[in-house]
Enzyme design. Structure first.
Site, mmCIF file in Angstrom:
data_model
loop_
_atom_site.group_PDB
_atom_site.id
_atom_site.type_symbol
_atom_site.label_atom_id
_atom_site.label_comp_id
_atom_site.label_asym_id
_atom_site.label_seq_id
_atom_site.Cartn_x
_atom_site.Cartn_y
_atom_site.Cartn_z
ATOM 1 N N ASN A 60 -19.693 31.712 -6.648
ATOM 2 C CA ASN A 60 -18.736 32.512 -7.088
ATOM 3 C C ASN A 60 -18.980 33.541 -8.382
ATOM 4 O O ASN A 60 -18.543 34.660 -8.381
ATOM 5 C CB ASN A 60 -17.545 31.647 -7.523
ATOM 6 C CG ASN A 60 -17.910 30.573 -8.449
ATOM 7 O OD1 ASN A 60 -18.981 30.374 -8.715
ATOM 8 N ND2 ASN A 60 -16.862 29.931 -9.079
ATOM 9 N N GLU A 113 -21.903 21.218 -13.607
ATOM 10 C CA GLU A 113 -20.758 21.882 -13.652
ATOM 11 C C GLU A 113 -20.208 21.660 -12.505
ATOM 12 O O GLU A 113 -20.498 22.606 -11.550
ATOM 13 C CB GLU A 113 -20.972 23.256 -14.171
ATOM 14 C CG GLU A 113 -21.471 23.610 -15.489
ATOM 15 C CD GLU A 113 -20.582 23.160 -16.612
ATOM 16 O OE1 GLU A 113 -19.232 23.001 -16.346
ATOM 17 O OE2 GLU A 113 -20.963 23.061 -17.875
ATOM 18 N N CYS A 145 -13.781 27.734 -10.686
ATOM 19 C CA CYS A 145 -13.833 26.327 -10.854
ATOM 20 C C CYS A 145 -12.765 25.855 -11.771
ATOM 21 O O CYS A 145 -12.209 24.876 -11.560
ATOM 22 C CB CYS A 145 -15.026 25.624 -11.443
ATOM 23 S SG CYS A 145 -15.824 26.715 -12.625
ATOM 24 N N GLU A 158 -22.062 23.598 -20.956
ATOM 25 C CA GLU A 158 -22.780 24.793 -20.862
ATOM 26 C C GLU A 158 -22.375 25.728 -22.131
ATOM 27 O O GLU A 158 -21.134 25.428 -22.668
ATOM 28 C CB GLU A 158 -22.495 25.655 -19.845
ATOM 29 C CG GLU A 158 -23.258 25.305 -18.631
ATOM 30 C CD GLU A 158 -23.442 25.822 -17.333
ATOM 31 O OE1 GLU A 158 -22.551 26.281 -16.695
ATOM 32 O OE2 GLU A 158 -24.767 25.743 -16.933
HETATM 33 P P1 NDP Z 1 -21.898 23.613 -3.342
HETATM 34 O O1 NDP Z 1 -21.762 22.450 -3.982
HETATM 35 O O2 NDP Z 1 -21.739 23.483 -1.959
HETATM 36 O O3 NDP Z 1 -23.355 24.182 -3.606
HETATM 37 C C1 NDP Z 1 -23.829 24.342 -5.006
HETATM 38 C C2 NDP Z 1 -25.126 24.525 -4.863
HETATM 39 O O4 NDP Z 1 -26.077 23.511 -4.523
HETATM 40 C C3 NDP Z 1 -25.585 25.615 -3.779
HETATM 41 O O5 NDP Z 1 -26.824 26.314 -4.443
HETATM 42 C C4 NDP Z 1 -26.279 24.640 -2.498
HETATM 43 O O6 NDP Z 1 -26.929 25.327 -1.885
HETATM 44 C C5 NDP Z 1 -26.669 23.611 -3.479
HETATM 45 N N1 NDP Z 1 -26.978 22.389 -2.459
HETATM 46 C C6 NDP Z 1 -26.304 21.910 -1.693
HETATM 47 N N2 NDP Z 1 -26.756 20.503 -1.400
HETATM 48 C C7 NDP Z 1 -27.539 20.364 -2.376
HETATM 49 C C8 NDP Z 1 -28.530 18.894 -2.481
HETATM 50 N N3 NDP Z 1 -28.443 17.963 -1.858
HETATM 51 N N4 NDP Z 1 -29.496 19.190 -3.343
HETATM 52 C C9 NDP Z 1 -29.341 20.250 -4.219
HETATM 53 N N5 NDP Z 1 -28.818 21.514 -4.150
HETATM 54 C C10 NDP Z 1 -27.851 21.343 -2.979
HETATM 55 O O7 NDP Z 1 -20.904 24.498 -4.144
HETATM 56 P P2 NDP Z 1 -20.470 26.164 -3.740
HETATM 57 O O8 NDP Z 1 -21.726 26.688 -3.716
HETATM 58 O O9 NDP Z 1 -19.706 26.059 -2.555
HETATM 59 O O10 NDP Z 1 -19.496 26.409 -5.002
HETATM 60 C C11 NDP Z 1 -18.189 26.251 -5.004
HETATM 61 C C12 NDP Z 1 -18.129 24.609 -5.795
HETATM 62 O O11 NDP Z 1 -18.755 25.103 -7.141
HETATM 63 C C13 NDP Z 1 -16.528 24.530 -6.324
HETATM 64 O O12 NDP Z 1 -16.293 23.220 -6.203
HETATM 65 C C14 NDP Z 1 -16.375 24.785 -7.645
HETATM 66 O O13 NDP Z 1 -15.336 24.330 -8.393
HETATM 67 C C15 NDP Z 1 -17.587 24.686 -8.334
HETATM 68 N N6 NDP Z 1 -18.145 25.533 -9.372
HETATM 69 C C16 NDP Z 1 -17.947 24.800 -10.796
HETATM 70 C C17 NDP Z 1 -18.044 25.817 -11.700
HETATM 71 C C18 NDP Z 1 -18.384 25.041 -13.081
HETATM 72 O O14 NDP Z 1 -18.682 25.670 -13.966
HETATM 73 N N7 NDP Z 1 -17.714 24.016 -13.130
HETATM 74 C C19 NDP Z 1 -18.196 27.226 -11.838
HETATM 75 C C20 NDP Z 1 -18.182 27.464 -10.355
HETATM 76 C C21 NDP Z 1 -18.248 26.823 -9.202
HETATM 77 P P3 NDP Z 1 -26.401 26.059 -0.409
HETATM 78 O O15 NDP Z 1 -24.825 26.041 -0.630
HETATM 79 O O16 NDP Z 1 -27.050 27.498 -0.630
HETATM 80 O O17 NDP Z 1 -26.756 25.292 0.697
#
Ligand code: NDP
Length: 486
Positions: free
Chosen positions: A155, A252, A286, A460
């Site tokens: 995002n 996060e 998020c 962060e």
């Molecule tokens: P995901 O949890 O699906 O993915 C986050 C990242 O982790 C991606 O790069 C993903 O790779 C990677 N990933 C997936 N599985 C693994 C694993 N087993 N080990 C290591 N890395 C892994 O989140 P989204 O990308 O769908 O983002 C949306 C989510 O992020 C929402 O829940 C949102 O609330 C949260 N978010 C939190 C924020 C905060 O600051 N608290 C800010 C922004 C978003 P890939 O997807 O490329 O396969």
């Protein structure tokens, strides 16, 4: 609108230069506003991951020994370069995420530059403590952790990369960063700019890939810390993998944050904030305040004003600066939101506004307002991560606090009231890492940001992030003869 060329020079950025390895799985980069493929990158192979981790390990030792004022200068120079190229970077972010240029021009690269500037300034201020024990004394040093793995969500790709890289580099660490596979482009630009600003090769590497690449980084013995922005389920997996190897973590994660409007609130302000807290970035934020608790006395008035104003949102080409509202970043996320809307209807929700896919190419969902809800409905309990605002009503302060806290999440919370005594009293009882009073979703670099409960671990931004990228070394200094029993 003319569309800039999005294809990067190569998929990865390792040891100070672009790197390609065509053996990795191709990842198409699709423009969410049309669904067209605008670039292709390849997932990192084992060889690319190893090169990134080895170059980071090698570079980190010298970097940790570099004068912190020099580290800070490089980060501040990178901030200046980002600001100078803000438009170009914002257009790329718009192609990557689909977020309107109106937003990316002010919230993405700009926020990344703020972080680099802030931590560039703080780099020199990494202090320990000293204490005396009679004639003996002791002091503490804050030491970098080593190589850190950064894993990003889709995002805020530039902001997430900068929020992780800036404190890591300021404190003498190296980073290998994996963007989300959905938005691989902008972290490469950050790597390029850091090198142009003078960052030695190997200190900030970008490797592309899916979850497996993230998992390979977070389990590798060369990695001392994993910092993830993502969903709670991914956070659980990554945290568990890191715990197995006793690595430091910052998590996060997601949220389902309460947004509370008391009857004495400035309603226009509260409506403006609710719009920002639910429809900015098409709701893919998020910390969004998606459970909107309205006091019964103002619920109808607030809802009417909210719906009337949201009807004015200009939905259209994200590269047109006049556009207010863009598509979902991925097709999969659009389908997730549509499923949530079906469930909400099936559970008895009233769709007061929107509720459908928009009939145009790409992945668009109307700004949606749900009413007639109860706290046990799925749309009120689960993070939707889309433009869906859920309205709930309340009568009493204790009641709304209990309901606001009745969730596994604890990322953020917001409240609107003119009664500041009430504001601080309520905030003190809310279980949320960040609270806003008469404002929402502002996250300046100097304010810690992060979640309570399932929404995360660590913080962060601000000085807190410096602590999370360092560990304390205690040094006891004996000044008197050593006594032994025999
Ligand atoms: P995901 O949890 O699906 O993915 C986050 C990242 O982790 C991606 O790069 C993903 O790779 C990677 N990933 C997936 N599985 C693994 C694993 N087993 N080990 C290591 N890395 C892994 O989140 P989204 O990308 O769908 O983002 C949306 C989510 O992020 C929402 O829940 C949102 O609330 C949260 N978010 C939190 C924020 C905060 O600051 N608290 C800010 C922004 C978003 P890939 O997807 O490329 O396969």
């Amino acid at each position: 609108m003319t569309r800039p060329d999005a294809q990067p020079r190569a998929s990865h950025f390792v040891d100070g230069a672009y790197l390609e390895d065509g053996a990795g799985t191709p990842i198409p980069v699709r423009y969410p506003a049309t669904g067209e493929t605008v670039a292709t990158v390849h997932a990192a192979t084992r060889a690319v991951i190893d090169r990134a981790l080895d170059s980071a390990t090698l570079a980190q030792a010298d970097w940790a020994a570099t004068d912190p004022s020099e580290r800070g200068r490089i980060l501040r120079r990178a901030a200046d370069l980002i600001r100078a190229r803000n438009r170009e970077l914002s257009e790329l972010e718009t192609l990557d995420t689909g977020k309107p240029l109106q937003e990316t021009l002010v919230a993405d690269a700009a926020s990344g530059a703020d972080a680099l500037e802030y931590f560039g300034g703080l780099a020199v201020d990494q202090t320990g403590t000293s204490m005396s024990f009679g004639a003996d004394w002791a002091y503490t040093i804050r030491r970098p952790l080593g190589v850190c793995a950064g894993i990003g969500a889709w995002n805020y790709p530039t902001q997430i990369a900068c929020w992780k890289a800036a404190p890591a580099l300021a404190t003498g660490n190296a980073m290998v960063f994996k963007p989300s596979e959905a938005t691989p482009l902008c972290a490469l630009k950050l790597a390029e700019i850091l090198v142009e600003a003078g960052l030695p090769a190997g200190l900030f590497n970008v490797v592309q890939g899916m979850g497996e690449v993230g998992a390979a980084l977070s389990t590798d013995p060369r990695v001392a810390k994993v910092t993830l922005t993502g969903s709670v389920p991914t956070g659980r997996k990554v945290h568990a993998a890191a715990a197995e190897r006793m690595k430091h973590v910052t998590m996060e994660l997601g949220g389902k944050s309460p947004f509370i409007v008391f009857p004495d609130a400035d309603l226009d302000d509260a409506v403006s904030a609710a719009i920002n807290a639910n429809f900015y970035s098409s709701g893919q934020v998020c910390s969004n305040g998606t459970r909107v608790f309205l006091h019964g006395d103002i619920a109808q008035d607030f809802t009417d004003r909210l719906i009337a104003r949201t009807r004015n949102a200009r939905i259209g080409d994200p590269l047109d600066e006049a556009t207010d509202f863009g598509p979902m970043t991925t097709e999969a996320q659009m389908q997730t939101v549509l499923r949530h809307l079906d469930t909400a209807r099936a559970e008895g929700a009233t769709v007061a506004l929107g509720g459908h896919r928009i009939d145009r190419p790409g992945w668009w969902i109307e700004p949606t307002v749900l009413t007639g809800l109860t706290d046990d409905m799925t749309c009120v309990r689960e993070e939707i991560f889309g433009p869906v605002l859920s309205i709930l009503t309340f009568e009493d302060e204790d009641e709304v606090i209990a309901r606001a806290n009745a969730t596994e999440f604890g990322l953020s919370a917001g409240l609107f009231t003119r009664d500041l005594a009430r504001a601080h009293r309520v905030v003190a009882r809310l279980q949320a890492g960040t609270c806003w009073i008469n404002q929402y979703n502002l996250t300046p670099a100097g304010l810690p940001f992060g979640g309570s409960k399932a929404s995360g671990i660590g913080r962060e931004n601000a000085r807190a992030a410096m602590d999370h990228f360092t560990e304390i070394q205690s040094v006891y200094v004996g000044m008197t003869p050593v006594e032994a029993a025999y």
